[in-house]
Every structure is written in C-alpha cells, then in structure tokens.
Design a protein around this motif. Structure first.
Motif, PDB file in Angstrom:
ATOM      1  N   ARG A 100       6.970  -3.230   5.104  1.00 55.71           N
ATOM      2  CA  ARG A 100       5.999  -2.163   4.871  1.00 55.71           C
ATOM      3  C   ARG A 100       5.347  -2.368   3.515  1.00 55.71           C
ATOM      4  NH1 ARG A 100       4.311   2.645   6.796  1.00 55.71           N
ATOM      5  NH2 ARG A 100       5.510   2.203   8.667  1.00 55.71           N
ATOM      6  N   VAL A 101       4.126  -1.858   3.391  1.00 60.75           N
ATOM      7  CA  VAL A 101       3.435  -1.780   2.109  1.00 60.75           C
ATOM      8  C   VAL A 101       3.374  -0.311   1.712  1.00 60.75           C
ATOM      9  CG1 VAL A 101       1.349  -2.315   0.804  1.00 60.75           C
ATOM     10  CG2 VAL A 101       1.993  -3.750   2.763  1.00 60.75           C
ATOM     11  N   VAL A 102       3.609  -0.044   0.436  1.00 62.40           N
ATOM     12  CA  VAL A 102       3.476   1.315  -0.094  1.00 62.40           C
ATOM     13  C   VAL A 102       2.487   1.272  -1.260  1.00 62.40           C
ATOM     14  CG1 VAL A 102       4.635   3.321  -1.049  1.00 62.40           C
ATOM     15  CG2 VAL A 102       5.861   1.820   0.532  1.00 62.40           C
ATOM     16  N   PHE A 103       1.433   2.037  -1.128  1.00 64.69           N
ATOM     17  CA  PHE A 103       0.479   2.196  -2.219  1.00 64.69           C
ATOM     18  C   PHE A 103       0.758   3.539  -2.884  1.00 64.69           C
ATOM     19  CE2 PHE A 103      -2.060  -0.516   0.739  1.00 64.69           C
ATOM     20  CZ  PHE A 103      -2.218  -1.612  -0.103  1.00 64.69           C
ATOM     21  N   VAL A 104       1.135   3.510  -4.162  1.00 63.20           N
ATOM     22  CA  VAL A 104       1.444   4.730  -4.904  1.00 63.20           C
ATOM     23  C   VAL A 104       0.227   5.106  -5.750  1.00 63.20           C
ATOM     24  CG1 VAL A 104       2.994   5.835  -6.557  1.00 63.20           C
ATOM     25  CG2 VAL A 104       3.896   4.123  -4.962  1.00 63.20           C
ATOM     26  N   ASP A 105      -0.570   6.057  -5.219  1.00 59.94           N
ATOM     27  CA  ASP A 105      -1.789   6.493  -5.903  1.00 59.94           C
ATOM     28  C   ASP A 105      -2.583   5.277  -6.379  1.00 59.94           C
ATOM     29  OD1 ASP A 105      -2.842   9.119  -6.178  1.00 59.94           O
ATOM     30  OD2 ASP A 105      -2.743   8.951  -8.349  1.00 59.94           O
ATOM     31  N   ALA A 106      -2.745   4.327  -5.484  1.00 58.67           N
ATOM     32  CA  ALA A 106      -3.181   2.986  -5.855  1.00 58.67           C
ATOM     33  C   ALA A 106      -4.578   2.645  -5.362  1.00 58.67           C
ATOM     34  CB  ALA A 106      -2.195   1.956  -5.301  1.00 58.67           C
ATOM     35  N   SER A 107      -5.185   1.683  -6.041  1.00 60.18           N
ATOM     36  CA  SER A 107      -6.371   1.017  -5.513  1.00 60.18           C
ATOM     37  C   SER A 107      -5.952   0.122  -4.356  1.00 60.18           C
ATOM     38  CB  SER A 107      -7.032   0.185  -6.603  1.00 60.18           C
ATOM     39  OG  SER A 107      -7.432   0.996  -7.692  1.00 60.18           O
ATOM     40  N   VAL A 108      -6.853  -0.053  -3.407  1.00 57.50           N
ATOM     41  CA  VAL A 108      -6.588  -0.867  -2.227  1.00 57.50           C
ATOM     42  C   VAL A 108      -7.611  -1.997  -2.194  1.00 57.50           C
ATOM     43  CG1 VAL A 108      -6.541  -0.854   0.296  1.00 57.50           C
ATOM     44  CG2 VAL A 108      -5.604   1.079  -0.961  1.00 57.50           C
ATOM     45  N   PRO A 109      -7.176  -3.234  -1.981  1.00 57.06           N
ATOM     46  CA  PRO A 109      -8.124  -4.347  -2.051  1.00 57.06           C
ATOM     47  C   PRO A 109      -9.104  -4.376  -0.884  1.00 57.06           C
ATOM     48  CG  PRO A 109      -5.997  -5.125  -1.283  1.00 57.06           C
ATOM     49  CD  PRO A 109      -5.808  -3.692  -1.678  1.00 57.06           C
ATOM     50  N   ALA A 110     -10.315  -4.813  -1.194  1.00 53.23           N
ATOM     51  CA  ALA A 110     -11.324  -5.115  -0.186  1.00 53.23           C
ATOM     52  C   ALA A 110     -11.845  -6.514  -0.476  1.00 53.23           C
ATOM     53  CB  ALA A 110     -12.458  -4.102  -0.228  1.00 53.23           C
ATOM     54  N   ASP A 111     -12.005  -7.315   0.535  1.00 51.35           N
ATOM     55  CA  ASP A 111     -12.392  -8.710   0.337  1.00 51.35           C
ATOM     56  C   ASP A 111     -13.689  -8.816  -0.476  1.00 51.35           C
ATOM     57  OD1 ASP A 111     -12.039 -11.556   0.863  1.00 51.35           O
ATOM     58  OD2 ASP A 111     -13.830 -11.381   2.116  1.00 51.35           O
ATOM     59  N   GLY A 112     -13.622  -9.632  -1.529  1.00 47.03           N
ATOM     60  CA  GLY A 112     -14.790  -9.875  -2.352  1.00 47.03           C
ATOM     61  C   GLY A 112     -15.071  -8.829  -3.412  1.00 47.03           C
ATOM     62  N   GLU A 113     -14.221  -7.791  -3.494  1.00 47.22           N
ATOM     63  CA  GLU A 113     -14.447  -6.708  -4.449  1.00 47.22           C
ATOM     64  C   GLU A 113     -13.384  -6.718  -5.546  1.00 47.22           C
ATOM     65  OE1 GLU A 113     -16.965  -4.764  -4.504  1.00 47.22           O
ATOM     66  OE2 GLU A 113     -17.832  -5.116  -2.524  1.00 47.22           O
ATOM     67  N   PRO A 114     -13.777  -6.497  -6.811  1.00 44.88           N
ATOM     68  CA  PRO A 114     -12.795  -6.399  -7.900  1.00 44.88           C
ATOM     69  C   PRO A 114     -12.245  -4.985  -8.027  1.00 44.88           C
ATOM     70  CG  PRO A 114     -15.000  -6.245  -8.799  1.00 44.88           C
ATOM     71  CD  PRO A 114     -15.160  -6.448  -7.309  1.00 44.88           C
ATOM     72  N   PHE A 115     -11.245  -4.835  -8.855  1.00 45.60           N
ATOM     73  CA  PHE A 115     -10.646  -3.531  -9.141  1.00 45.60           C
ATOM     74  C   PHE A 115     -11.684  -2.512  -9.591  1.00 45.60           C
ATOM     75  CE2 PHE A 115      -8.873  -0.956 -12.728  1.00 45.60           C
ATOM     76  CZ  PHE A 115      -8.053  -0.108 -11.983  1.00 45.60           C
ATOM     77  N   VAL A 116     -12.652  -2.960 -10.392  1.00 44.01           N
ATOM     78  CA  VAL A 116     -13.623  -2.024 -10.981  1.00 44.01           C
ATOM     79  C   VAL A 116     -14.781  -1.706 -10.046  1.00 44.01           C
ATOM     80  CG1 VAL A 116     -13.081  -2.656 -13.358  1.00 44.01           C
ATOM     81  CG2 VAL A 116     -14.819  -3.958 -12.107  1.00 44.01           C
ATOM     82  N   ALA A 117     -14.771  -2.213  -8.833  1.00 40.78           N
ATOM     83  CA  ALA A 117     -15.914  -2.039  -7.931  1.00 40.78           C
ATOM     84  C   ALA A 117     -16.225  -0.580  -7.649  1.00 40.78           C
ATOM     85  CB  ALA A 117     -15.664  -2.778  -6.616  1.00 40.78           C
ATOM     86  N   GLU A 118     -15.179   0.272  -7.583  1.00 39.98           N
ATOM     87  CA  GLU A 118     -15.375   1.673  -7.245  1.00 39.98           C
ATOM     88  C   GLU A 118     -15.628   2.563  -8.467  1.00 39.98           C
ATOM     89  OE1 GLU A 118     -15.611   2.799  -4.098  1.00 39.98           O
ATOM     90  OE2 GLU A 118     -15.501   0.669  -3.561  1.00 39.98           O
ATOM     91  N   TRP A 119     -15.657   1.970  -9.650  1.00 39.68           N
ATOM     92  CA  TRP A 119     -15.948   2.768 -10.837  1.00 39.68           C
ATOM     93  C   TRP A 119     -17.391   3.269 -10.770  1.00 39.68           C
ATOM     94  CZ3 TRP A 119     -13.519   1.202 -16.137  1.00 39.68           C
ATOM     95  CH2 TRP A 119     -12.134   1.038 -15.975  1.00 39.68           C
ATOM     96  N   PRO A 120     -17.662   4.475 -11.265  1.00 38.15           N
ATOM     97  CA  PRO A 120     -19.020   5.022 -11.192  1.00 38.15           C
ATOM     98  C   PRO A 120     -20.085   4.104 -11.794  1.00 38.15           C
ATOM     99  CG  PRO A 120     -17.483   6.734 -11.822  1.00 38.15           C
ATOM    100  CD  PRO A 120     -16.708   5.453 -11.827  1.00 38.15           C
TER     101      PRO A 120
END
Length: 236
Positions: A93-113
């Motif tokens: 199993r994978v557990v994301f704890v209040d975490a960012s979730v990867p999307a192909d080709g996108e960096p961690f900061v992609a969802e920042w305003p």
C-alpha cells in the motif's frame, strides 16, 4: 504484518518519526524511517528528485523488504508515489500523509499559486537550497511551542532541484492501493488532483483533526491509523 518505509517532508529526516516508530514496532511491524539525500545526517549529498526516488527504492531492495507500505508526508509524496511504481510486487500500500501526489512531467511546485516563481527566487538567493522555515510557519497546526522548537532546530535546508525537477510516471497512480490521510486543521479539503484520485475504488480517505505535521502533533493516533491500514476493521 507490514514493513513500513516512512519518509518525512521537506527539510526533515528520519528523526521526524521518532514518536511513531515505537508504536508500529510494538504492533509487530517492520519500521524503516528513511532520511533522503541532502537532509539531516545526509546533509550535503547532492540530490535531484530522481535521487530521492532512488533512495526509497534502494532502501526497499537493500533490505529485501516485502509487504511494503510506503508512507510519504508532504513533499515526500512526490518521490514516494514514483517509487511505488518501481518496487513492483513488494508493494502492499501507499500512504500519503497530507502529501503532494506526483503527476508525470510536473514538479513539486507546479500547484503553487505562482507556479514556483517564489521558489526559484528563494533557491537563487540561497545557493540552490530551500532554507529552514521560521517558527511562525508551524503555528496554527496543533503543535506546542516545544514541538515547533524541535522541528526548527533539527531541520536542514532542502536541496532545491528535488522541488523543481519534474516527476516521471510511466503509469498513473489510479490503480495503486492508496490511503490518503488528510489533516484538516486549517485546510479541510484535499486538492483537486487528490479529489479526482479519491473517486476511484483503489483510493480511500482518512481524516485527522490536526495540522500538517501529525507525526509531531498526533504521533500515537497516526501510528494507530497506519498500523490498522491492512486490517478489515475500521481505523476510527
């Protein structure tokens, strides 16, 4: 029983799980808190995002772990989600704890305003590192002053390339067995990307009434939730 590989978020190391580990171990699980390259005792080790993915895969393979539950908190959801695809049938199993979730080709900061513009400015001014956050950053998250002081004093600047380099996913995460733990204090709803993923049958949502760092604010409750994930009985 499972083997938990615990990966904390930006600026943190394996020490962040110190109050969670004993409870999981007491329940009979294998527990493997992991420090990613460039952080804590690995400070100064060069790291890009794929370095962090490989850190996780190497930990699983080096110890020949089976029935693995990969736990990624905050930023570390990005490398954990990628590593989950690379460990094959070792994964339980994978557990994301209040975490960012990867999307192909996108960096961690992609969802920042601002799309990561402020991050780029910060990294340029700090030698490619994301500086340790001030104590005020942790206020309003259910943490005591002592807990905040511990986080700040033990944190290390985070290697910037891990935050700005894109994720690589050969397949989406929709069909992986995933539990998403949403910490609702101050930010009660998952992001749009997580909400979409939660709509499929392989993903489930658990809410915790605490802030973004539950391994400090609610370590025993978090450990209990993790320990019961693979059981049929409810966790609350």
């Amino acid at each position: 029983m499972a083997n938990f590989v615990l990966v904390a978020g930006a600026r943190l190391g394996s020490w962040a799980w110190d109050e969670v580990v004993p409870r999981l171990a007491a329940d009979g699980h294998g527990v493997h808190p992991l420090t990613l390259s460039g952080l804590a005792e690995k400070r100064g080790v060069p790291a890009g995002q794929q370095t962090h993915v490989q850190d996780i895969v190497d930990e699983v393979e080096r110890q020949d772990l089976r029935d693995v539950v990969l736990v990624g908190h905050s930023y570390s959801g990005i490398p954990v989600g990628q590593a989950a695809r690379r460990i094959g049938n070792r994964l339980a199993r994978v557990v994301f704890v209040d975490a960012s979730v990867p999307a192909d080709g996108e960096p961690f900061v992609a969802e920042w305003p601002d799309g990561g513009a402020s991050m780029s400015t910060s990294l340029a001014a700090n030698g490619g590192l994301w500086p340790v956050a001030a104590a005020t950053h942790y206020q309003g998250h259910g943490l005591t002053d002592e807990q905040i002081a511990r986080i700040v004093s033990n944190s290390t600047p985070h290697p910037g390339r891990t935050l700005t380099e894109p994720a690589t996913l050969e397949q989406p995460l929709d069909d992986l067995p995933v539990t998403y733990i949403k910490c609702t204090l101050g930010d009660p709803e998952p992001g749009d990307d997580v909400t979409r993923l939660l709509s499929n049958e392989h993903w489930r949502l658990i809410e915790m009434d605490t802030g973004h760092w539950p391994m400090f604010s609610r370590p025993h409750e978090l450990a209990r939730i993790l320990s019961q994930l693979l059981l049929d009985e409810p966790t609350t």
